[in-house]
Design an enzyme around this catalytic site. Structure first.
Site, PDB file in Angstrom:
ATOM      1  N   LYS A   1      37.997 -10.340  14.967  1.00 46.10           N
ATOM      2  CA  LYS A   1      39.150 -11.075  14.859  1.00 46.10           C
ATOM      3  C   LYS A   1      39.654 -11.661  16.395  1.00 46.10           C
ATOM      4  O   LYS A   1      39.338 -12.850  17.231  1.00 46.10           O
ATOM      5  CB  LYS A   1      39.797 -11.088  13.701  1.00 46.10           C
ATOM      6  CG  LYS A   1      39.328 -11.628  12.293  1.00 46.10           C
ATOM      7  CD  LYS A   1      40.319 -11.565  10.948  1.00 46.10           C
ATOM      8  CE  LYS A   1      40.111 -11.251   9.656  1.00 46.10           C
ATOM      9  NZ  LYS A   1      39.403  -9.777   9.529  1.00 46.10           N
TER      10      LYS A   1
ATOM     11  N   GLU B   1      49.461 -11.762  14.244  1.00 44.08           N
ATOM     12  CA  GLU B   1      49.653 -12.992  15.077  1.00 44.08           C
ATOM     13  C   GLU B   1      50.639 -14.348  14.260  1.00 44.08           C
ATOM     14  O   GLU B   1      51.285 -14.005  13.417  1.00 44.08           O
ATOM     15  CB  GLU B   1      48.701 -14.072  14.459  1.00 44.08           C
ATOM     16  CG  GLU B   1      48.055 -14.385  13.445  1.00 44.08           C
ATOM     17  CD  GLU B   1      46.889 -13.897  12.864  1.00 44.08           C
ATOM     18  OE1 GLU B   1      45.881 -15.056  14.347  1.00 44.08           O
ATOM     19  OE2 GLU B   1      46.247 -14.943  11.740  1.00 44.08           O
TER      20      GLU B   1
ATOM     21  N   HIS C   1      46.777 -12.868   0.213  1.00 44.11           N
ATOM     22  CA  HIS C   1      46.060 -13.105   1.452  1.00 44.11           C
ATOM     23  C   HIS C   1      44.329 -12.915   1.298  1.00 44.11           C
ATOM     24  O   HIS C   1      43.109 -12.980   2.267  1.00 44.11           O
ATOM     25  CB  HIS C   1      46.290 -12.498   2.496  1.00 44.11           C
ATOM     26  CG  HIS C   1      47.414 -12.505   2.928  1.00 44.11           C
ATOM     27  ND1 HIS C   1      48.347 -13.711   3.693  1.00 44.11           N
ATOM     28  CD2 HIS C   1      48.651 -11.374   3.061  1.00 44.11           C
ATOM     29  CE1 HIS C   1      49.460 -12.907   3.644  1.00 44.11           C
ATOM     30  NE2 HIS C   1      49.517 -11.801   4.140  1.00 44.11           N
TER      31      HIS C   1
ATOM     32  N   ARG D   1      28.020 -14.308   7.335  1.00 37.23           N
ATOM     33  CA  ARG D   1      28.229 -13.577   5.689  1.00 37.23           C
ATOM     34  C   ARG D   1      28.054 -15.326   5.336  1.00 37.23           C
ATOM     35  O   ARG D   1      28.731 -15.554   5.693  1.00 37.23           O
ATOM     36  CB  ARG D   1      28.862 -12.664   5.495  1.00 37.23           C
ATOM     37  CG  ARG D   1      30.227 -12.775   5.710  1.00 37.23           C
ATOM     38  CD  ARG D   1      30.933 -11.609   4.728  1.00 37.23           C
ATOM     39  NE  ARG D   1      32.189 -11.532   4.692  1.00 37.23           N
ATOM     40  CZ  ARG D   1      33.232 -12.315   4.007  1.00 37.23           C
ATOM     41  NH1 ARG D   1      32.991 -13.144   3.669  1.00 37.23           N
ATOM     42  NH2 ARG D   1      33.897 -12.199   4.299  1.00 37.23           N
TER      43      ARG D   1
END
Length: 616
Positions: free
Chosen positions: A116, A186, A221, A277
């Site tokens: 990421k 983040e 999440h 994917r």
């Protein structure tokens, strides 16, 4: 042309890929751990190869063993599914180096987007990997694993004092799930929507964007309910999302199926990551566009070109992930025998389980994905909620009731949901509610228990009683044998057989299917547990006892924690790892830890005594 395909995965996604292979005349090969020796995906494949061991690190994350299995079974192609090695560039290269067809994007594209942090830099975003830069002004922040997905390795930090502990937990969870402990931080957006774009690209330069999906309803999440198209998006925002998705795909010369994910807040699109994917939620896109994305993956891998543009979207589709977990107990995963599992048509069911299978402790607790497609969103919601409500699920506790209530919640019906939906509404969605069959269920259970022998008396007698646990609450059934037959709490038993009971209440007769498994009784979709007349002394524990909510492994005990240590209510005491997630066990009250009964590395069963806190 591919003739034999191995799926480097397990469970639901392996079964789903095999279904397309059968339709296309392609032979199938499964791989399985020792824990999955009799799993559904091994039973439906044409051939299977054992991966010795049970832990993912020893089995489904061993790319060398999987390539060896493909060659031994005569496969000429490998499909990675999702999770495990699906976004591992080294595995993709190993597959290709062995002369096998890789059903996925080029390894370089995986490498560019699998992390990421690298993906964000590619899209012009600077991720924060130096956690020493974080200050109080930055809070709340989200600690996130650089590799993998599925909510593993993610932690929300609201206090600076918690940052180090949450970083350690996220690194450990990410390393266990993906073999990579890198994390970054983040800003945490409290009330954003999780929106994504499905892409499909071929080797001839064509890139399709197949609409949008909204995946905002999440726990830990990890997505719970997904739908396509994402409702209530402004036309300009939707065009921007599509343009950014194509930009990400072309930046890495993408080939195959993939998903670009965004957090939408205040009408703006914030790039999150690109999943190189197939996504868990791909069926909703298939339903809306009338496509088989696995078939398209195979066609692209065989070198076929896509049409100039995708087919037109039709209607609305919603998917619910059915988990073996208890949302009212911090989403704790559940294990055990799945005696019966049946979901009524006309919905789509993607699953890796069937009647009689065992839900184990080693892997994700998802039982199935249930998908409804209809001309409008409202019709799709109604169809899916009804199918889930009527499903027969006899076995461990599931999130079925939560899903039904979520689909019927006014906020979700009005498409006003965001990623904080369950933070706001979990208590009301999990509190016990009146079951429509509750007045009858205890009578039903007792009727079946008495159906095989007589109990009529010539003289009046006091009512006999039995106790049942239903929906977390105890109920008492009182019943009489009369000249007219069995009566229980004013309900007359018209017919009682081992699997069918007919009751009459206020002149109306109702029929109920009944199933028994030991002390478990299922009346249609209502579950009851027959309670003993006298409590078993062996099950009694001292006040303040902490019992294992699930089977798992003790991976960590809080620093300095020993018998005699003062603790406060809510303090973390130890962590259990089960089904690839770490679960924090906290002190139930303020007091003193009088007993610590486990050590790191110890395996525990549900109900095992972990510790005792004496309240002050």
């Amino acid at each position: 042309m591919i003739s034999t395909l191995l799926v480097a995965n397990r469970g639901e996604i392996a079964c789903r890929v095999f279904r397309t292979c059968r339709e296309r005349g392609i032979r199938t090969v499964a791989v399985h751990s020792d824990a999955d020796e009799n799993a559904l995906h091994t039973r439906v494949a044409d051939a299977s190869v054992r991966l010795p061991g049970a832990a993912p690190a020893d089995t489904y994350l061993r790319g060398d063993l999987i390539v060896k299995a493909a060659l031994a079974a005569g496969a000429d192609a490998v499909h990675p599914g999702y999770g495990f090695l699906s976004e591992n560039a080294g595995f993709a290269r190993a597959v290709q180096d062995a002369g096998l067809v890789w059903i996925g994007p080029p390894p370089d594209a995986i490498e560019a987007m699998a992390s990421k942090t690298r993906a964000k830099r590619l899209m012009g975003i600077r991720p924060r990997t130096e956690v020493t830069e974080i200050t109080e002004a930055d809070l709340p922040v989200l600690v996130k694993a650089a590799a993998g997905g599925g909510g593993r390795g993610m932690r929300v930090v609201r206090r600076l004092a918690d940052l180090d502990a949450e970083l350690a937990a996220a690194r450990a969870e990410a390393a266990a799930a993906f073999g990579d402990g890198e994390v970054f931080v983040e800003p945490y957006v409290e009330n954003g929507r999780h929106v994504e774009v499905q892409i499909l690209a071929d080797t001839h330069g064509t890139v399709w964007t197949l609409g949008t999906r909204d995946c905002s309803l999440q726990r830990r999440h990890q997505k719970v309910i997904e739908e396509a198209p994402a409702p209530s998006l402004a036309d300009g925002l939707e065009r921007e999302l599509h343009a950014l998705a194509v930009r990400a795909a072309r930046a890495v010369d993408y080939v195959g199926a993939g998903t670009v994910e965004f957090l939408v807040a205040d009408g703006k699109a914030n790039f999150l990551e690109m999943n190189t994917r197939l996504q868990v939620e791909h069926p909703v896109t298939e339903a809306v566009f009338g496509l088989d994305l696995v078939a398209e993956q195979i066609r692209v891998a065989e070198g076929h070109a896509l049409e100039a543009g995708p087919p037109h979207a039709r209607g609305h589709a919603i998917e619910a992930r059915l988990y073996a977990e208890d949302p009212s107990r911090d989403w704790s995963p559940q294990t055990g025998r799945l005696h019966r599992f049946s979901v009524p048509e006309p919905v789509r069911l993607d699953t890796g389980y069937t009647d009689g299978d065992t839900i184990g402790v080693h892997y994700d607790p998802m039982l199935a994905k249930v998908v409804a497609h209809a001309p409008t969103r409202a019709e799709a919601l109604r169809k899916l909620a009804s199918a889930l409500e009527r499903a027969a699920i006899h076995g461990p506790v599931t999130n079925r009731a939560l899903l039904v209530r979520s689909l019927r919640h006014p906020e979700f019906l009005a498409a006003r949901m965001d990623t904080g939906f369950y933070d706001r509404h979990l208590p009301e969605l999990t509190e016990p509610s009146p079951d429509p069959h509750a007045p009858l269920a205890a009578a039903l259970a007792q009727a079946v228990g008495r159906s095989r022998f007589g109990g009529w008396r010539n003289l009046p007698s006091q009512p006999q009683t039995r106790r049942y646990l239903m929906g977390g609450e105890e109920h008492e059934a009182r019943y009489h044998h009369t000249r007219q037959g069995l009566e229980a709490d004013g309900v007359r038993v018209v017919h009682a057989a081992p699997h069918l009971v007919v009751l009459e209440l206020d002149g109306a007769q109702r029929r109920f299917e009944v199933s028994r498994y030991g002390d478990q009784v299922y009346v249609n979709t209502t579950a009851l547990t027959a309670l003993p007349r006298f409590p078993d002394p062996a099950t009694q524990h001292a006040p303040g006892s902490l019992l294992a909510p699930m089977p798992g492994t003790v991976v960590r005990v809080a620093d300095g924690l020993t018998a005699g240590t003062p603790v406060k209510a809510g303090d973390p005491l130890l962590w259990l790892e089960a089904m690839k997630m770490q679960h924090k066990i906290t002190a139930p009250a303020t007091g003193t830890l009088s007993e610590l009964c486990v050590i790191p590395g110890q395996q525990v069963d549900p109900g095992a005594l972990l510790a005792v806190v004496t309240e002050t």
